[in-house]
Design an enzyme around this catalytic site. Sequence first.
Site, PDB file in Angstrom:
ATOM      1  CG  HIS A   1      -1.716   1.882   1.612  1.00  0.00           C
ATOM      2  ND1 HIS A   1      -2.494   2.290   0.922  1.00  0.00           N
ATOM      3  CD2 HIS A   1      -1.228   2.085   2.667  1.00  0.00           C
ATOM      4  CE1 HIS A   1      -2.442   2.833   1.464  1.00  0.00           C
ATOM      5  NE2 HIS A   1      -2.114   3.006   2.907  1.00  0.00           N
TER       6      HIS A   1
ATOM      7  CG  ASP B   1     -30.785 -20.716  14.784  1.00  0.00           C
ATOM      8  OD1 ASP B   1     -30.263 -20.711  14.450  1.00  0.00           O
ATOM      9  OD2 ASP B   1     -32.074 -20.108  14.742  1.00  0.00           O
TER      10      ASP B   1
ATOM     11  CE1 TYR C   1      -2.839   7.009   4.985  1.00  0.00           C
ATOM     12  CE2 TYR C   1      -3.888   5.427   3.976  1.00  0.00           C
ATOM     13  CZ  TYR C   1      -2.869   5.416   4.551  1.00  0.00           C
ATOM     14  OH  TYR C   1      -1.965   4.529   5.284  1.00  0.00           O
TER      15      TYR C   1
END
Length: 820
Positions: free
Chosen positions: A232, A553, A263
Amino acid sequence: MSSTPEQRSQGPRVVVIGAGIVGCSLADELTARGWTDVTVLEQGPLPAPGGSTSHAPGLVFQTSPSRTLAEFARYTVEKFRSLQVDGVSCFQQVGGLELATTPERLADLYRRAGYAASWGIRGEVVNTARCKELWPLLDESVVLGGFHTPDDGLARALLAARAQMDRATARGARFLDRHTVTGIDQQDGRVTAVVTDRGVFPADHVVSAAGFWGPVIGRMAGIDVPLQPLAHQYAKTGPLPELSGATAEATRPILRFQDRDLYFREHTDRIGIGSYAHRPIPVDPFAVLAYDEARARDMEMPSSYPFTTEDWAPSWEDCRRLLPALRACEIETGFNGVFSFTPDGMPVLGEARRLRGFWLAEAVWVTHSAGVAKAVAEWMVHGRPSLDVHECDVTRFEEAQRSPAYVRERGSQQFVEVYDVLHPLQPMEQPRPLRVSPFHARQQQLGAFFLEGTGWERPHWYEANAPLVDALGELPEREAWSARYWSPVAAAEARATREKVALYDMTPLRRLEVTGPGALAFLDRMTSNNLRKKPGAVTYTLLLDETGGIRSDLTVARLAPDRFQVGANSPADLDWLLRHAPDGVQIRDITSGTCCVGVWGPLARALVQPLTGDDFSHEGFGYFRAKQTYVGHVPVTAMRLSYVGELGWELYTTADLGLRLWDTLWEAGQELGVVAAGRSAFNSLRLEKGYRAWGTDMTDEHTPFEAGLGFAVRMDKEDFVGKAALRRAQEPARRLTPLLLDDPAAVVLGKEPVYADGAPAGYVTSASYGYTLGRCVAYAWLPAGLATGTGVHIEYFGEKVAATVADEPLFDPEMTRIRR
């Protein structure tokens, strides 16, 4: 160096592999809980050993679609704020600012603000002027708005690692650098020691917190670690005149320009910039250099690869467009930093069943590091985390999702999509198709629209049913977001199920076979309901943990005295049962070798009865009963169950006979108006009946009584896992609550915040339009005291949508349609 024979401290012997932020955080969390015999091994030098922590820019944004990740980040912020090294804080709470430069992104920021409100994170969508005020260097002409989160900020990762290292050391832990792990010793299915180039370290528990080296450690232990490292880009500008005189490391919020996958953060008088805009650059974890080898090749550290300028050029233009001050400066330094991605973007946590005592804490970013460490420490010391972590559990991946090719392809796509606006139903596009039911060819012929889950192709509706839409009358218009991955055909399929009969492909649902002379006693002990019934009985029951939390469940069919078929949810259910199974009980996953058709609707008996010689009348084949019979030429296990609230059966057979079963039912059903129906209609119908979906509506954070499943608990039976905790439980303070939206045209999709008396009160779990009811149905976790008829509001993309607390089941409360 190896462990001395003396008992150095309390608790079992723990060896943590990796002294990055995760390993240091885990050592701190374990020693704080009394497990102080902790050794942390690191192949590089301390305190900066050269992994992802050593180069991490430290951005911590707490808001996530995942409540679990948001909670991990919240705890990380809370903890790092409390830590200091030499008077320097380990966290700078400068806040966060996500920008929108397109209408689509601005809408998504409202959705993210909804997530923040649901998970208890402070945040608000702000206008362009406020964005400019928070970040004066912005070109406000390209900004439509932003999402401001004042409690986010910058983690000083190496400082935080050192602070926690010091605390853990003071409690008895030791940290040993320059120790390269070369093997994991084991005996009788348990880990016994970690072998290094400098000695052997006996261990009762070993935790791999090795970051992108995780697959390397996993291979030594014989455990797959589904993790793909990728590089990156991160760059730092030269000094900016606009920031001259700055003394603090950062004062402005961390900035995300997600429309261009970028960013930004301050480094005093410079700007650091990270980019996800470039091509994925996968890294082979087995080829990553050791620390000294990397230094010998002029690499700063093993995780820092040379900067690829050709990948950077387009992003640099986008940076200068957003921040005009950058037009007068150049990039001073840059590197391609390696960190970890998984096929679904979530961490990989938990103990490996095939090697007891071997734990994973992998694919963890600095953002979530302390929260993950807390959860893993609780898991190890107390037997379970206090937070639901099923999204991160190592057992969640199917065998088909563990191939190196799959992990590489999906992990690379996760990199591409880090900042994408993703719809909650949006599937990965490749590799597909991977897993298909025996009915797949017929589904394609009927124009099935497939989405994907756990590798399975799942029809959500069939274009062959489009002519049925005209008979519905006018359906409410949907806005663009809720109209994605939806079709009015789903309404037609729901209506056909209510009025005639429909075939549903239930093959992807997990099926286990449990056999052996101790099978009944084992399953009865492991589950909450009474399973001591005669063969032919089917029981809805719950897997609980020792705290009474709902692990899953199940439907359990007793097919013979010592043979059961269990309808389960995930690989974690199989793992849980295998961990507890006594000798003489065999458990086998039969999902891939079998298939299932749900035949549901008021004409279901008219369809099935002529095809079998057995009595399918209500008297001859009651609700929650099972029979082994034939449908045409096909041997089937038929169970009279219905998850759509209508008469019908689940018909199971082997995969080789599946297509014949489908064709037999399809041909016989033509005169009855049979349709094939998909998951979209199924979800609508099950919510009208109030049927819960484990992992979405309830998890192990919830008890049966909170989730409205007390009917599946038999407190009068001798004993079962979780019984003691349920006996001690107090009256629930929260409940899973059904809501009906007041406006017939309104819809929500799930995870939206719910407001009562103007204040956040809970969040939506599942939601779908109820075509029978003419209203959207939403289930939400809300305070138990909200009475039926109470008005609430659900926030959907920044708008308050009125809803009302309702009684359940909303449809057919007398159960007359199922029991006929």
